[in-house]
Structures are given as structure tokens and as C-alpha cells.
Design a protein around this motif. Structure first.
Motif, PDB file in Angstrom:
ATOM      1  N   ASN A  63      91.472  34.064 -29.156  1.00 31.74           N
ATOM      2  CA  ASN A  63      92.819  33.515 -29.119  1.00 31.74           C
ATOM      3  C   ASN A  63      93.877  34.610 -29.055  1.00 31.74           C
ATOM      4  N   ALA A  64      94.950  34.306 -28.345  1.00 31.13           N
ATOM      5  CA  ALA A  64      96.193  35.070 -28.327  1.00 31.13           C
ATOM      6  C   ALA A  64      97.258  34.005 -28.229  1.00 31.13           C
ATOM      7  N   ASP A  65      97.609  33.439 -29.343  1.00 34.31           N
ATOM      8  CA  ASP A  65      98.406  32.221 -29.318  1.00 34.31           C
ATOM      9  C   ASP A  65      99.449  32.203 -30.415  1.00 34.31           C
ATOM     10  N   LEU A  66     100.325  31.217 -30.333  1.00 38.57           N
ATOM     11  CA  LEU A  66     101.239  30.900 -31.405  1.00 38.57           C
ATOM     12  C   LEU A  66     100.670  29.693 -32.113  1.00 38.57           C
ATOM     13  N   SER A  67     100.499  29.797 -33.402  1.00 44.23           N
ATOM     14  CA  SER A  67      99.845  28.730 -34.155  1.00 44.23           C
ATOM     15  C   SER A  67     100.774  28.179 -35.221  1.00 44.23           C
ATOM     16  N   GLY A  68     100.590  26.917 -35.515  1.00 43.71           N
ATOM     17  CA  GLY A  68     101.301  26.295 -36.619  1.00 43.71           C
ATOM     18  C   GLY A  68     100.290  25.590 -37.503  1.00 43.71           C
ATOM     19  N   LEU A  69     100.508  25.647 -38.795  1.00 44.66           N
ATOM     20  CA  LEU A  69      99.612  25.045 -39.755  1.00 44.66           C
ATOM     21  C   LEU A  69     100.455  24.185 -40.690  1.00 44.66           C
ATOM     22  N   TYR A 124      94.699  19.535 -56.912  1.00 44.42           N
ATOM     23  CA  TYR A 124      95.395  18.643 -55.988  1.00 44.42           C
ATOM     24  C   TYR A 124      94.701  18.712 -54.630  1.00 44.42           C
ATOM     25  N   PRO A 125      94.254  17.578 -54.076  1.00 47.78           N
ATOM     26  CA  PRO A 125      93.627  17.583 -52.749  1.00 47.78           C
ATOM     27  C   PRO A 125      94.676  17.823 -51.653  1.00 47.78           C
ATOM     28  N   LEU A 126      94.274  18.547 -50.633  1.00 49.55           N
ATOM     29  CA  LEU A 126      95.163  18.904 -49.529  1.00 49.55           C
ATOM     30  C   LEU A 126      94.601  18.435 -48.200  1.00 49.55           C
ATOM     31  N   SER A 127      95.491  18.136 -47.259  1.00 48.07           N
ATOM     32  CA  SER A 127      95.128  17.874 -45.864  1.00 48.07           C
ATOM     33  C   SER A 127      95.740  18.980 -45.022  1.00 48.07           C
ATOM     34  N   ILE A 128      94.989  19.409 -44.006  1.00 48.08           N
ATOM     35  CA  ILE A 128      95.418  20.509 -43.149  1.00 48.08           C
ATOM     36  C   ILE A 128      95.416  20.020 -41.701  1.00 48.08           C
ATOM     37  N   GLY A 129      96.430  20.398 -40.940  1.00 51.88           N
ATOM     38  CA  GLY A 129      96.490  20.071 -39.525  1.00 51.88           C
ATOM     39  C   GLY A 129      97.272  21.137 -38.794  1.00 51.88           C
ATOM     40  N   GLY A 130      97.060  21.245 -37.495  1.00 52.24           N
ATOM     41  CA  GLY A 130      97.820  22.242 -36.752  1.00 52.24           C
ATOM     42  C   GLY A 130      97.564  22.185 -35.269  1.00 52.24           C
ATOM     43  N   LEU A 131      98.405  22.894 -34.517  1.00 52.94           N
ATOM     44  CA  LEU A 131      98.298  23.016 -33.073  1.00 52.94           C
ATOM     45  C   LEU A 131      98.434  24.471 -32.669  1.00 52.94           C
ATOM     46  N   SER A 132      97.825  24.827 -31.543  1.00 47.57           N
ATOM     47  CA  SER A 132      97.936  26.163 -30.977  1.00 47.57           C
ATOM     48  C   SER A 132      98.237  26.035 -29.498  1.00 47.57           C
ATOM     49  N   ALA A 133      99.031  26.957 -28.975  1.00 43.66           N
ATOM     50  CA  ALA A 133      99.323  26.981 -27.543  1.00 43.66           C
ATOM     51  C   ALA A 133      99.268  28.421 -27.082  1.00 43.66           C
ATOM     52  N   GLY A 134      98.709  28.638 -25.906  1.00 47.86           N
ATOM     53  CA  GLY A 134      98.525  29.989 -25.386  1.00 47.86           C
ATOM     54  C   GLY A 134      97.094  30.119 -24.924  1.00 47.86           C
ATOM     55  N   LEU A 135      96.560  31.321 -25.016  1.00 52.76           N
ATOM     56  CA  LEU A 135      95.160  31.535 -24.665  1.00 52.76           C
ATOM     57  C   LEU A 135      94.314  31.182 -25.880  1.00 52.76           C
ATOM     58  N   VAL A 136      93.686  30.033 -25.820  1.00 54.07           N
ATOM     59  CA  VAL A 136      92.800  29.560 -26.888  1.00 54.07           C
ATOM     60  C   VAL A 136      91.513  29.126 -26.223  1.00 54.07           C
ATOM     61  N   PHE A 137      90.392  29.641 -26.700  1.00 52.88           N
ATOM     62  CA  PHE A 137      89.110  29.267 -26.122  1.00 52.88           C
ATOM     63  C   PHE A 137      88.061  29.252 -27.218  1.00 52.88           C
ATOM     64  N   GLY A 138      87.349  28.141 -27.353  1.00 54.02           N
ATOM     65  CA  GLY A 138      86.220  28.082 -28.255  1.00 54.02           C
ATOM     66  C   GLY A 138      86.420  27.146 -29.420  1.00 54.02           C
ATOM     67  N   ALA A 139      85.570  27.315 -30.407  1.00 53.35           N
ATOM     68  CA  ALA A 139      85.631  26.509 -31.622  1.00 53.35           C
ATOM     69  C   ALA A 139      85.152  27.367 -32.787  1.00 53.35           C
ATOM     70  N   SER A 140      85.760  27.166 -33.933  1.00 54.99           N
ATOM     71  CA  SER A 140      85.351  27.914 -35.115  1.00 54.99           C
ATOM     72  C   SER A 140      85.671  27.111 -36.366  1.00 54.99           C
ATOM     73  N   GLN A 141      85.025  27.489 -37.439  1.00 57.91           N
ATOM     74  CA  GLN A 141      85.339  26.924 -38.743  1.00 57.91           C
ATOM     75  C   GLN A 141      85.587  28.101 -39.679  1.00 57.91           C
ATOM     76  N   THR A 142      86.678  28.014 -40.424  1.00 58.70           N
ATOM     77  CA  THR A 142      87.031  29.077 -41.359  1.00 58.70           C
ATOM     78  C   THR A 142      87.183  28.493 -42.753  1.00 58.70           C
ATOM     79  N   TYR A 143      86.593  29.173 -43.710  1.00 58.86           N
ATOM     80  CA  TYR A 143      86.722  28.817 -45.116  1.00 58.86           C
ATOM     81  C   TYR A 143      87.671  29.837 -45.742  1.00 58.86           C
ATOM     82  N   TRP A 144      88.834  29.372 -46.151  1.00 59.54           N
ATOM     83  CA  TRP A 144      89.865  30.231 -46.725  1.00 59.54           C
ATOM     84  C   TRP A 144      89.906  30.056 -48.236  1.00 59.54           C
TER      85      TRP A 144
END
Length: 139
Positions: free
Chosen positions: A128-134, A53-73
Motif C-alpha cells: 500500500n501507498a495510500d491515505l487511510s482512515g480508521l 469496553y467493546p469496540l467496532s473498527i471500520g475504515g477506507l483506503s484510497a490510492g495504491l492498495v493491493f492484497g489482504a491482511s489481518q493485523t492484531y494491534w
């Protein structure tokens, strides 16, 4: 005698509902970036009962967030009865840093009780030191 029969029926009902919960495997790729407020997005695949089954992923973070990354889970999703049980909002609070390549492990639960146990490899620069939602949805 009736009490014993009632206890046996209740015990069998509890066992059968647990037996209906199943598990599958999940692979997702998430790109995250931000400056104080971050966003993430990606895609993936759930393999459940021999189907993909194909999935779509989205999310937001708030707090100390700096930079960019890609993660393969990749990992396991458990406590699901059907593929749509994996869809939902997963919340986590956390702190971390990765420069270059870094390994991560995460366990999340959604409102339907689905449990994601994943490990991943992160590339990029992210502090990051944040609260994240996925949010995960079926496509």
C-alpha cells in the motif's frame, strides 16, 4: 497581590485539567483488503479504569492498495477523560509492504485529542501507498 493570586489560580486550573486526562489499554484486530480502493473492519477492547469496553473498527483506503491482511494491534490510548473519548476518526497517510508476518508501529490522534500508540503483527500480503482512515466506535 491580586495578580499573584490570579496566576496561582490559573496555574492550578491548568494542572487540574491535565490531571483529569487518563490512559488505558487497547487491543484490536483489523482485517484489510482491497484493489486500489480498500476497506477494513474489525473489533477490539478498550480497558479503562478497570472496565472493559467493546469496540467496532471500520475504515477506507484510497490510492495504491493491493492484497489482504489481518493485523492484531495492542497498545495504549492516552489523553482521555472517559471511555467515549476513544471513539472517533483517526487519519493517517502511509506507505508500506508486508509479505507473510510483519511488525508494525503506529501513532494516531482523533478529533477529541485521544492518542493511540499501538504495535501490531500483520499477516497476509498487502502492498500500500495510500491515505487511510480508521473509525473507532464503542459498541
Amino acid at each position: 497581590m491580586a495578580l499573584v493570586a490570579a496566576v496561582v489560580v490559573l496555574a492550578c486550573t491548568g494542572v487540574s485539567s491535565v490531571a483529569h486526562a487518563d490512559s488505558g489499554t487497547i487491543r484490536i484486530s483489523v482485517l484489510k483488503g482491497g484493489w486500489f480502493i480498500g476497506a477494513s473492519g474489525g473489533s477490539g477492547t478498550l480497558t479503562f479504569r478497570g472496565r472493559q469496553y467493546p469496540l467496532s473498527i471500520g475504515g477506507l483506503s484510497a490510492g495504491l492498495v493491493f492484497g489482504a491482511s489481518q493485523t492484531y494491534w495492542s497498545g495504549r490510548v492516552s489523553n482521555i477523560s472517559r471511555a467515549s473519548d476513544v471513539a472517533g476518526v483517526y487519519a493517517a497517510g502511509g506507505a508500506g509492504a508486508a509479505i507473510g508476518r510483519g511488525a508494525q508501529v503506529i501513532v494516531l490522534t482523533n478529533e477529541k485529542g485521544a492518542v493511540l500508540e499501538m504495535s501490531g503483527r500483520q499477516t497476509g500480503l498487502m502492498v500500500n501507498a495510500d491515505l487511510s482512515g480508521l473509525a473507532i466506535s464503542l459498541r
